[in-house]
Write a protein that holds these residues in place. Structure first.
Motif, PDB file in Angstrom:
ATOM      1  N   ILE A  62       0.862  -1.194   0.000  1.00 18.01           N
ATOM      2  CA  ILE A  62       0.000   0.000   0.000  1.00 18.01           C
ATOM      3  C   ILE A  62       0.892   1.235   0.000  1.00 18.01           C
ATOM      4  O   ILE A  62       1.652   1.462   0.943  1.00 18.01           O
ATOM      5  CB  ILE A  62      -0.923   0.007   1.232  1.00 18.01           C
ATOM      6  CG1 ILE A  62      -1.759  -1.272   1.279  1.00 18.01           C
ATOM      7  CG2 ILE A  62      -1.830   1.237   1.213  1.00 18.01           C
ATOM      8  CD1 ILE A  62      -2.580  -1.414   2.542  1.00 18.01           C
ATOM      9  N   ASN A  68      -5.077   2.810   0.565  1.00 15.00           N
ATOM     10  CA  ASN A  68      -5.313   2.353   1.931  1.00 15.00           C
ATOM     11  C   ASN A  68      -6.796   2.429   2.282  1.00 15.00           C
ATOM     12  O   ASN A  68      -7.376   1.490   2.832  1.00 15.00           O
ATOM     13  CB  ASN A  68      -4.491   3.187   2.906  1.00 15.00           C
ATOM     14  CG  ASN A  68      -4.384   2.547   4.268  1.00 15.00           C
ATOM     15  OD1 ASN A  68      -3.726   1.519   4.425  1.00 15.00           O
ATOM     16  ND2 ASN A  68      -5.022   3.147   5.266  1.00 15.00           N
ATOM     17  N   ASN A 113       0.542   4.438   7.389  1.00 19.18           N
ATOM     18  CA  ASN A 113      -0.576   4.872   8.219  1.00 19.18           C
ATOM     19  C   ASN A 113      -0.529   4.158   9.572  1.00 19.18           C
ATOM     20  O   ASN A 113      -1.529   3.615  10.040  1.00 19.18           O
ATOM     21  CB  ASN A 113      -1.900   4.589   7.496  1.00 19.18           C
ATOM     22  CG  ASN A 113      -3.060   5.377   8.107  1.00 19.18           C
ATOM     23  OD1 ASN A 113      -2.866   6.504   8.582  1.00 19.18           O
ATOM     24  ND2 ASN A 113      -4.256   4.797   8.096  1.00 19.18           N
ATOM     25  N   MET A 129      -3.588  -4.328   9.279  1.00 20.47           N
ATOM     26  CA  MET A 129      -4.428  -3.132   9.196  1.00 20.47           C
ATOM     27  C   MET A 129      -5.704  -3.369   9.989  1.00 20.47           C
ATOM     28  O   MET A 129      -6.252  -4.481   9.983  1.00 20.47           O
ATOM     29  CB  MET A 129      -4.792  -2.810   7.739  1.00 20.47           C
ATOM     30  CG  MET A 129      -5.794  -1.652   7.589  1.00 20.47           C
ATOM     31  SD  MET A 129      -6.660  -1.656   5.989  1.00 20.47           S
ATOM     32  CE  MET A 129      -5.360  -1.085   4.914  1.00 20.47           C
ATOM     33  N   TRP A 136      -2.371   1.004  10.884  1.00 21.59           N
ATOM     34  CA  TRP A 136      -1.481  -0.156  10.823  1.00 21.59           C
ATOM     35  C   TRP A 136      -0.860  -0.393  12.195  1.00 21.59           C
ATOM     36  O   TRP A 136      -0.450   0.553  12.889  1.00 21.59           O
ATOM     37  CB  TRP A 136      -0.360   0.067   9.821  1.00 21.59           C
ATOM     38  CG  TRP A 136      -0.814   0.399   8.423  1.00 21.59           C
ATOM     39  CD1 TRP A 136      -2.083   0.406   7.932  1.00 21.59           C
ATOM     40  CD2 TRP A 136       0.032   0.805   7.346  1.00 21.59           C
ATOM     41  NE1 TRP A 136      -2.100   0.775   6.616  1.00 21.59           N
ATOM     42  CE2 TRP A 136      -0.801   1.026   6.229  1.00 21.59           C
ATOM     43  CE3 TRP A 136       1.402   0.992   7.207  1.00 21.59           C
ATOM     44  CZ2 TRP A 136      -0.302   1.426   4.998  1.00 21.59           C
ATOM     45  CZ3 TRP A 136       1.917   1.391   5.985  1.00 21.59           C
ATOM     46  CH2 TRP A 136       1.065   1.611   4.884  1.00 21.59           C
TER      47      TRP A 136
END
Length: 513
Positions: A62, A68, A113, A129, A136
């Protein structure tokens, strides 16, 4: 014969347009095909990662907030609300620079993230995730019950393009012939040919394995050639190991080409002509002459049938004899089948193999020189959580050829098989090792003789050593491996004057371990 082959080729040609985008079970998300694979035996990230690889994909990478968000939304829509593995591993606390993507195309420094305080290596170096937030979190790689997000390429799309050609690294290691087979099913391609220093450098940048197969091979006359038929107009050969094998590999260290054995299991790169239409998977037929091995694996585009794509066709030709095919290993799902025809023009199969009878199928023989094999893959609601494959040899149906020397893969039988053999019978078969260098495999599909009275004895012809003395009822699927030093085998079948039985049928070919 040429006219016949041209007509056959015309009859079986099909084209697949670029309207087909994702294989069955995958959803198109921002130029990625995404599927969620449930945890495999609750064994953690690496087992799920391998499962994704074996199905022709990779753990998802990603690199943008848009991707995402889209993947998190898709996970929620599919009912995966808790955690999903993504293809990221980290080696240092709170340092995205040391978090490497599974596709080996960089780290998470440009976009990530992570939830605050992550990655935290004490918790684990694999990353999942949380779909509800898109955040994450690092986790122990052996944590169970976590679904993995798996991605594959859009069918027909050039994920890697150089000049007028597409390049696709094969995920999963296989031998040279298996890699060639898979590349043929990817838009009619082949193992990569390389024609300039610039192209060599481009291929070198595509992989991280120590070495990969390329499409170069050395013939028996020591002439180098490319498997796609293009001219040999550039080389980067490392001449220090030129005699180490017939197949060429590229080294990760320096991009040089090294000769290696063709049976090693390595990664590879496929290449095909870039165009608006992709002749993907099993556009047929594929021709095989005289004798050989056919391998259909779950890697890449090989197993699941895409919408609008015809089945796989193989036309097997054994000149001057009767053709035979036998399956070394096979696992079909409940929605696939293999049809075997005794000639290319026949509409009624002589055998149909399904998941229900796959283990009972031995050698299948044709009435003539041709066999047509049609592999009908699963089309809808396919089980993508298990691995499916089949491999088959084909060659000559020799029957009971007493006293002859047999040189290529084939099937031999007792006299009158499958009917009873005669009394007071003696037949000797001489088999030259088909490979010359590999161990030989003799596989009995059926074996029933009068126990302790009627015998099949297998000898090393050169040394006279008796390998096996067989009698009685061996049922089916009895396999005997002869060592590579055995270049010639003598098989003697002797019967007495008492009872007779149905006898036996055996296939022989090089053993691929």
């Amino acid at each position: 014969m040429c006219k016949i082959l041209v007509l056959l080729l015309f009859s079986f040609c099909f084209f697949v347009t670029n309207a087909i985008v994702c294989r069955e079970g995958y959803t198109l998300v921002n130029n990625k095909c995404i599927a969620f694979l449930p945890p495999y035996h609750n064994s953690g990230y690496y087992t799920s990662y391998d499962q994704c690889n074996d199905l022709g994909g990779n753990a998802v990478s990603i690199r943008t907030a848009i991707d995402n968000t889209a993947i998190a939304k898709l996970a929620i829509n599919k009912g995966y609300l808790d955690k999903i593995w993504i293809g990221l591993e980290c080696w240092e606390d709170n340092n995205p620079d040391d978090c490497i993507w599974a596709d080996q195309q960089g780290n998470a420094s440009r976009y990530n993230n992570f939830q605050p305080g992550n990655p935290q290596i004490d918790n684990g170096k694999c990353v999942y995730m949380i779909p509800s937030t898109g955040k994450w979190v690092s986790e122990d790689c052996f944590s169970s019950s976590i679904t993995i997000a798996c991605e594959t390429d859009i069918i027909g799309a050039c994920t890697h393009k150089f000049g007028d050609y597409c390049y696709h690294p094969i995920i999963g290691r296989m031998n040279h012939d298996e890699a060639l087979n898979i590349c043929e099913q990817m838009c009619g391609g082949s193992l990569v040919s390389i024609h300039s220093p610039e192209e060599n450098a481009y291929i070198h940048a595509l992989f991280n394995d120590p070495s990969i197969y390329i499409g170069a091979k050395m013939s028996n006359s020591a002439r180098n050639y490319w498997s796609d038929g293009t001219n040999w107009n550039y080389d980067n050969i490392n001449f220090s190991n030129i005699n180490d094998g017939q197949c060429y590999t590229m080294s990760r260290d320096d991009g040089k080409w090294n000769s290696r054995g063709c049976e090693e299991y390595l990664s590879s790169v496929c290449k095909w002509k870039a165009s608006s239409e992709c002749q993907a998977t099993c556009t047929g037929p594929k021709y095989r002459e005289e004798t050989g091995l056919i391998t259909l694996l779950t890697h890449q585009l090989s197993y699941i049938q895409y919408r609008g794509v015809p089945p796989c066709y193989y036309v097997l030709h054994v000149p001057n004899g009767s053709a035979a095919i036998w399956f070394d290993s096979i696992r079909l799902d409940s929605k696939s089948s293999i049809e075997v025809y005794s000639d290319t023009g026949n509409s009624t199969p002589i055998a149909v193999i399904t998941s229900e009878n796959e283990y009972s199928k031995g050698s299948i023989t044709s009435s003539g020189e041709f066999i047509k094999l049609v592999f009908n893959q699963c089309k809808d609601n396919c089980d993508v959580t298990r691995l499916y494959w089949w491999t088959a040899h084909f060659g000559m149906n020799y029957g009971a050829r007493c006293g002859e020397v047999l040189y290529t893969n084939g099937v031999i039988t007792s006299q009158n098989y499958p009917n009873n053999y005669p009394n007071n019978y003696n037949c000797t078969y001489y088999i030259q090792n088909p490979s010359g260098t590999r161990p030989m495999q003799i596989h009995f599909d059926h074996f029933e003789t009068e126990e302790n009275h009627d015998f099949v004895n297998i000898y090393n012809q050169q040394s006279g050593v008796l390998y096996y003395s067989l009698s009685g009822n061996l049922y089916s699927n009895a396999t005997y491996i002869l060592d590579a030093l055995c270049q010639s085998v003598r098989i003697e079948f002797t019967t007495d004057g008492r009872n007779t039985f149905s006898g036996w049928s055996a296939s022989f070919n090089p053993w691929y371990y």
